[in-house]
Design a protein around this motif. Structure first.
Motif, short mmCIF file in Angstrom:
data_model
loop_
_atom_site.label_atom_id
_atom_site.label_comp_id
_atom_site.label_asym_id
_atom_site.label_seq_id
_atom_site.Cartn_x
_atom_site.Cartn_y
_atom_site.Cartn_z
N MET A 311 35.14 41.98 54.83
CA MET A 311 35.34 41.33 53.54
C MET A 311 34.98 42.23 52.37
O MET A 311 35.39 41.99 51.25
CB MET A 311 34.48 40.08 53.46
CG MET A 311 35.21 38.84 53.89
SD MET A 311 34.04 37.60 54.34
CE MET A 311 33.13 37.54 52.83
N LEU A 312 34.21 43.24 52.69
CA LEU A 312 33.65 44.08 51.64
C LEU A 312 34.73 44.68 50.74
O LEU A 312 34.57 44.76 49.52
CB LEU A 312 32.82 45.20 52.29
CG LEU A 312 31.71 45.80 51.46
CD1 LEU A 312 30.82 44.74 50.86
CD2 LEU A 312 30.89 46.75 52.32
N LYS A 313 35.86 45.04 51.35
CA LYS A 313 36.88 45.71 50.55
C LYS A 313 37.54 44.77 49.54
O LYS A 313 38.13 45.22 48.57
CB LYS A 313 37.93 46.37 51.46
CG LYS A 313 38.63 45.44 52.40
CD LYS A 313 39.67 46.21 53.21
CE LYS A 313 40.40 45.32 54.19
NZ LYS A 313 39.49 44.61 55.12
N ASN A 314 37.44 43.47 49.79
CA ASN A 314 38.01 42.53 48.83
C ASN A 314 37.07 42.21 47.67
O ASN A 314 37.46 41.57 46.71
CB ASN A 314 38.36 41.21 49.54
CG ASN A 314 39.36 41.43 50.64
OD1 ASN A 314 40.27 42.25 50.49
ND2 ASN A 314 39.18 40.73 51.75
N LEU A 315 35.85 42.62 47.81
CA LEU A 315 34.86 42.25 46.80
C LEU A 315 34.52 43.48 45.98
O LEU A 315 33.89 44.40 46.47
CB LEU A 315 33.60 41.72 47.48
CG LEU A 315 33.82 40.52 48.39
CD1 LEU A 315 32.58 40.25 49.20
CD2 LEU A 315 34.20 39.29 47.58
N GLU A 316 34.93 43.47 44.74
CA GLU A 316 34.77 44.70 43.96
C GLU A 316 33.42 44.78 43.27
O GLU A 316 33.31 44.95 42.07
CB GLU A 316 35.91 44.80 42.96
CG GLU A 316 37.24 44.90 43.69
CD GLU A 316 38.40 45.24 42.78
OE1 GLU A 316 38.28 45.07 41.56
OE2 GLU A 316 39.44 45.67 43.32
N VAL A 317 32.37 44.64 44.07
CA VAL A 317 31.04 44.78 43.50
C VAL A 317 30.68 46.25 43.35
O VAL A 317 31.25 47.10 44.03
CB VAL A 317 29.97 44.07 44.36
CG1 VAL A 317 30.09 42.56 44.23
CG2 VAL A 317 30.05 44.50 45.80
N ASP A 318 29.73 46.54 42.47
CA ASP A 318 29.31 47.92 42.28
C ASP A 318 28.25 48.31 43.30
O ASP A 318 28.14 49.46 43.67
CB ASP A 318 28.73 48.09 40.87
CG ASP A 318 29.72 47.65 39.82
OD1 ASP A 318 30.66 48.40 39.54
OD2 ASP A 318 29.58 46.52 39.30
N THR A 319 27.50 47.30 43.71
CA THR A 319 26.35 47.56 44.58
C THR A 319 26.24 46.46 45.63
O THR A 319 26.54 45.31 45.34
CB THR A 319 25.04 47.53 43.74
OG1 THR A 319 25.19 48.40 42.63
CG2 THR A 319 23.84 47.93 44.57
N ILE A 320 25.81 46.84 46.82
CA ILE A 320 25.37 45.80 47.74
C ILE A 320 23.90 46.04 48.08
O ILE A 320 23.44 47.18 48.18
CB ILE A 320 26.20 45.72 49.05
CG1 ILE A 320 26.23 47.06 49.76
CG2 ILE A 320 27.59 45.21 48.78
CD1 ILE A 320 26.86 46.96 51.14
N LYS A 321 23.19 44.93 48.21
CA LYS A 321 21.79 45.02 48.60
C LYS A 321 21.67 44.53 50.03
O LYS A 321 21.92 43.36 50.32
CB LYS A 321 20.93 44.17 47.66
CG LYS A 321 21.06 44.58 46.20
CD LYS A 321 20.04 43.88 45.34
CE LYS A 321 18.68 44.50 45.49
NZ LYS A 321 17.70 43.84 44.59
N LEU A 322 21.33 45.45 50.91
CA LEU A 322 21.19 45.09 52.32
C LEU A 322 20.02 44.14 52.49
O LEU A 322 18.91 44.41 52.04
CB LEU A 322 20.94 46.36 53.14
CG LEU A 322 22.12 47.30 53.21
CD1 LEU A 322 21.69 48.65 53.76
CD2 LEU A 322 23.20 46.70 54.09
N ASP A 323 20.28 43.05 53.13
CA ASP A 323 19.28 41.99 53.22
C ASP A 323 18.01 42.45 53.95
O ASP A 323 18.06 43.22 54.90
CB ASP A 323 19.88 40.79 53.96
CG ASP A 323 18.96 39.60 53.86
OD1 ASP A 323 18.61 39.22 52.73
OD2 ASP A 323 18.57 39.05 54.92
#
Ligand code: C2E
Ligand code: CA
Ligand code: CA
Length: 399
Positions: A311-323
């Protein structure tokens, strides 16, 4: 009691989403719903509340009969043909409120069942764990009521404070950012942790005021430092899902940003991953509007539940925070976790999304991350969340 209200949660539902994807997840929820429906009488009811939570209104005779009926239902849910190699075994947790007050609103009846459900600690082998609403839960709910009642006053009195937790770059071990986290300095109960009051405020909507207060405090702090020609790092601010029910939810943020005239590169809004599960289209649109307004956007708690790598490629966030949960094993001895973390970081890198590892407590973990492309570390290994003055001092001494 004539009726009971049952709050039902499907255990480890996220596994289904992870393995089978969203469509299977949705199908499964429909399946669970219809199986429950089939086990109910005409004057009994079931509704899906949100994600994998259901509320069931059932007639009540005695506890034994009730649990017998529910067990039958749960067994039937597990009795299905699977055409894949993998057969998921459903297990459940429930909160049960024997409705002894019939003149209270149905939402409150539901809340009592929900409150009972929250106190369940599931055992792996149980088909279902039952937890009944009782007096201790009543007291806890009274505490929550107090939190609700005092909220506005507390905000006016300045009882809320913003703490900052530094983020350090993996490569240079340098202070490179921070997350703003709220604290409540309650006059009689002392420092309250967000876990105690945020869920209450998310329920009644007050969280939006808290979020904006935090945002404003951050802008104020950055403005002060910029004016004094002091070092500044980007700060991320948590944004509750409650904002998104307002069509112009960003207006207040834009107003405050403009008032203090903060360069956008210093402001990042964190959205929690669980929103994705509720409505992915909505999530995509929210990210778009955040970007249009000029802010950066990060996905918090990535991997904690519902999202999958694809799903990541559909979500144009700048950053992800690994849980944090990825880093629950402090000595990094769990190979499987390491592979998952590596995969996520690689995927993010390929998509030009920066990564923050959260909840890092040990040098083993830092060591491991140094061998990945992870950008930032946020965790007790470097610093706990600290008051604004201490954070200012830290910036002054380190940058
Ligand atoms: P979060 O957004 O995931 O914030 C990170 C939480 O992890 C913080 O807890 C932080 O203190 C904790 N943490 C950081 N490093 C470590 C570590 O190495 N080990 C462990 N065990 N924990 C670590 P905190 O401050 O208690 O906040 C809890 C949650 O409350 C936050 O989780 C966030 O969801 C919510 N929250 C906090 N402030 C705000 C706010 O201003 N607005 C909203 N909407 N939610 C907030
Ligand atoms: Ca956060
Ligand atoms: Ca987080």
């Amino acid at each position: 009691y004539e009726y009971v209200m049952i709050w039902l949660n499907v255990q480890k539902f996220k596994v289904i989403n992870e393995i089978g994807g969203f469509d299977l997840g949705n199908q499964t929820l429909k399946y669970v719903y219809s199986e429950i429906r089939n086990h109910l009488l005409d004057n009994e009811y079931v509704a899906r509340m949100f994600s994998d939570n259901f509320a069931i209104l059932m007639l009540y005779d005695n506890q034994q009969k009730l649990e017998y009926r529910l067990n039958r239902c749960f067994e039937d849910i597990n009795d299905y043909e699977s055409n894949s190699d993998y057969k998921f075994r459903f297990s459940f947790t429930t909160g049960i409120y024997l409705i002894d007050e019939t003149d209270i609103p149905i939402t409150q009846i539901k809340d009592r069942a929900h409150a009972a459900r929250k106190l369940v600690s599931p055992q792996d082998n149980d088909l279902c764990v039952y937890h009944y609403y009782d007096n201790t839960i009543r007291i806890q709910m009274l505490n929550e009521k107090d939190i609700e009642n005092r909220a506005y006053l507390a905000l006016q009195n300045g009882e809320f404070e913003v703490y900052f937790q530094p983020k350090y770059s993996v490569k240079k071990h340098q202070l490179s950012g921070a997350e703003a986290l709220v604290r409540w300095n309650h006059p009689t109960r002392g420092f309250l942790s967000p876990a105690e009051f945020i869920p209450v405020f998310e329920n009644n909507g007050f969280i939006t005021h808290v979020d904006l207060f935090v945002f404003q405090t951050v802008c104020q702090m950055i403005r002060k430092r910029l004016d004094a020609h002091q070092a500044v790092v980007p700060v991320s601010i948590n944004m509750s899902r409650m904002h998104f029910s307002h069509p112009h939810f960003l207006n207040e943020y834009i107003k405050i940003r403009n008032k203090y005239n903060i360069p956008f590169k210093y402001l990042e809004l964190e959205l929690t991953e669980s929103i994705v599960f509720e409505n992915i289209e909505m999530f995509i649109n929210i990210i778009k509007s955040i970007h249009q307004a000029g802010f950066m956007c990060s996905m918090d708690d990535f991997g904690s539940g519902y999202s999958s790598l694809s799903m990541l490629k559909n979500l144009e966030v700048d950053t992800i925070k690994l849980d944090k949960s990825f880093f629950a094993t402090k000595d990094m001895s769990y190979e499987k976790e390491k592979i998952i973390v590596k995969n996520i970081i690689d995927m993010a890198k390929a998509l030009n999304i920066s990564t923050v590892a959260e909840g890092i407590e040990t040098h083993e973990q830092v060591n491991f991350l140094e061998h990945t492309e992870c950008d930032l570390i946020q965790g007790f290994v470097y610093s706990r969340p600290i008051p604004i003055q201490n954070f200012n001092d830290l910036l002054d001494s380190q940058l």
